[in-house]
Design an enzyme around this catalytic site. Structure first.
Site, short mmCIF file in Angstrom:
data_model
loop_
_atom_site.label_atom_id
_atom_site.label_comp_id
_atom_site.label_asym_id
_atom_site.label_seq_id
_atom_site.Cartn_x
_atom_site.Cartn_y
_atom_site.Cartn_z
N VAL A 170 29.57 44.94 26.06
CA VAL A 170 28.30 45.50 26.53
C VAL A 170 28.28 45.68 28.04
O VAL A 170 27.32 46.21 28.59
CB VAL A 170 27.09 44.63 26.09
CG1 VAL A 170 26.90 44.70 24.60
CG2 VAL A 170 27.26 43.19 26.56
N GLY A 217 35.09 41.12 35.56
CA GLY A 217 35.12 40.70 34.17
C GLY A 217 34.47 41.66 33.20
O GLY A 217 34.06 42.76 33.56
N ASP A 238 22.40 37.28 45.08
CA ASP A 238 22.44 38.62 44.48
C ASP A 238 21.21 38.84 43.59
O ASP A 238 21.32 39.29 42.45
CB ASP A 238 23.72 38.83 43.68
CG ASP A 238 24.02 40.32 43.44
OD1 ASP A 238 23.45 41.17 44.17
OD2 ASP A 238 24.81 40.63 42.54
#
EC number: 2.7.11.26
Length: 501
Positions: free
Chosen positions: A39, A45, A158
């Site tokens: 997804v 990654g 973030d």
């Protein structure tokens, strides 16, 4: 321990691995999952959605290349976090790659189906903004998660809508993606080239290496502004242009503010601009308390920014406290908002009484003072607004049809009190009833935004160019910006050396 696959005889392949429990002692056990599908893809990654066997619980598995010589900081941090508004790590395991000696770390986390960014983009497509009561519900949970995170010394670094997972069925928001997170220690330097550009605090742009967790508060202020506006508040095209966009709104920082952001900053020429009144940055109907809260987060001097828990205590969230028995559109109660743990009560004990629910009907909501409402983005007093000055600097505000083509209407519970300053207007004609969140994200009062609003939001994806995703949700656990790759690699920030023993 490398993964092992077992064929269970079912149509779908069941993968069984030896995994380690995320919490407590390093207890290893076999876990099985099936229906794994990609997804999300990021710089560091891949994220899979999978179903646990035999429980059928949905999970997200984030797979990142691992150097066995180092501890992965994301893993170390996530193993220490347990909070209702932070994504939960359940297990982790290692697997082999296609290349020799290639090892991957797999983080098995709880799954949430949506992100705040995805919901925000749905509104942008419909030329709408997120209803203010959802802004209130989601921002409260974000700030609460940050209060817990910062109390442990961790800085997320973030904060952005892509890293906020949502479950619309329960109304829960959870902060995710700790790939850039770090424990900040006073006196130890950190890289300044961190955080996705649109949400990057000005001290980072000015090169500070001894910043604090207050950079997250700036990011949260950018997120809240974006939800209220329906578009990015500071859409810089580059790192340098980002500070220009900030200066356009907040004015040129003073020498004292520059020193607060970075005492070692070598000044370069900035455009000499005056700050805009916050009331002109946002639309006329934006609640005054919402504008006031943004003004307490988007401040040049880091130490002047409000703390996360003081943010939760802000009058903007009083409607949540005045009636904690409100309901979601599906009839469910709101998610737990005031179930503070014993630990949370020790973070800012003097603030705790302000955070607890108030008796229904108590008049505790504080109206921002007239003087504060008339301050500009630098905190300076502005002239009183005239009729002309009440026009928003952004797109015109109007009711507009939703995706079904019908005009959006607010339920009676969403009546707004008119504060008499043009920022709050009454909606509807029914008497005030207990607040009930809308039937769905598109069934509530929502304001029209400019034609380019969706493009403005899209830039956060296209510009960073950091992932490909299926709009299915949890891919956001690997939203790591290429805009930050260089910094992450040079910081010693993503890994810590593995103990020899």
């Amino acid at each position: 321990m490398a993964s092992q696959s077992k064929n269970s005889g079912l149509t779908n392949k069941v993968t069984t691995v030896v995994a380690t429990n995320a919490f407590g002692a390093d207890v290893m056990s076999e876990i099985s999952y099936t229906d794994a599908k990609v997804v999300g893809n990021g710089s560091f990654g891949v994220v899979f959605q999978a179903k646990m066997v035999p429980s059928n619980e949905m999970v997200a598995i984030k797979k990142v290349l691992q150097d066995r010589r180092f501890k992965n900081r994301e893993l170390q941090i996530m193993r220490k976090l347990r909070h209702d508004n932070i994504i939960t790590l359940k297990w982790f395991f290692f697997s082999s790659g296609e290349k020799r000696d290639e090892v991957y770390l797999n983080l098995v986390m709880e799954f949430l189906p949506e992100t705040l960014y995805k919901v925000e983009r749905q509104y942008a497509r419909a030329k709408q903004t997120l209803p203010v009561n959802f802004v209130r519900l989601y921002m409260y949970q974000l700030l609460r998660s940050m209060g817990y995170l910062h109390s442990l010394g961790f800085c997320h670094r973030d904060i952005k809508p892509q890293n906020m997972l949502l479950d619309s069925e329960t109304g829960v928001l959870k902060l995710c993606d700790f790939g850039s997170a770090k424990q900040l220690i006073s006196g130890e330097p950190n890289v300044s080239y961190i955080c996705s550009r649109y949400y990057r605090a000005p001290e980072l742009i000015f090169g500070s290496t001894d910043y604090t967790t207050k950079i997250d508060m700036w990011s949260a202020g950018c997120v809240m502004s974006e939800l209220l506006l329906g578009q990015l508040i500071f859409p810089g095209d580059s790192g340098v242009d980002q500070i220009v966009e900030i200066v356009k709104v907040m004015g040129t920082p003073t020498s004292e503010q520059l020193h607060d952001m970075n005492p070692h900053y070598k000044q370069f020429k900035l455009p000499e601009l005056k700050p805009h009144p916050w009331s002109k940055v946002f639309r006329i109907r934006t609640p005054a308390e919402a504008i006031d809260l943004v003004s307490k987060m988007l401040i040049y001097s880091p130490n002047a920014r409000v703390s996360p828990l003081m943010g939760c205590a802000h009058p903007f969230f009083d409607e949540l406290r005045q009636d904690p028995h409100q309901q979601l559109p599906n009839g469910r109660s709101l998610p737990p908002l005031f179930n503070f743990t014993d630990y949370e009560k020790t973070i800012e004990p003097d603030t705790m009484p302000l955070l607890l629910p108030r008796a229904q009907g108590s008049s505790t909501t504080k109206e921002p003072s007239a003087a504060h409402r008339n301050r500009n983005t630098a905190g300076e007093e502005s002239p009183r607004k005239t009729e002309d000055s009440q026009k928003p600097a952004t797109a015109a505000l109007s009711k507009s049809p939703g995706p079904s083509g019908k005009a959006l209407e607010s339920p009676p519970g969403f009546l707004q009190h008119d504060l008499g300053n043009g920022d709050h207007v009454a909606v509807g004609t029914m008497p005030m009833e207990p607040l009930t969140l809308e039937q769905n994200h598109f069934a509530a009062e929502s304001y029209a935004v400019g034609e380019d609003a969706e493009d403005n939001l899209e830039e956060d994806v296209g510009d960073e160019n950091d992932y490909d995703y299926d709009d299915g949700g949890q891919c956001n656990s690997t939203y790591i910006s290429d805009d930050m790759d260089e910094a992450s690699e040079s910081d010693d920030d993503d890994f810590e050396e593995e103990d020899e023993n």
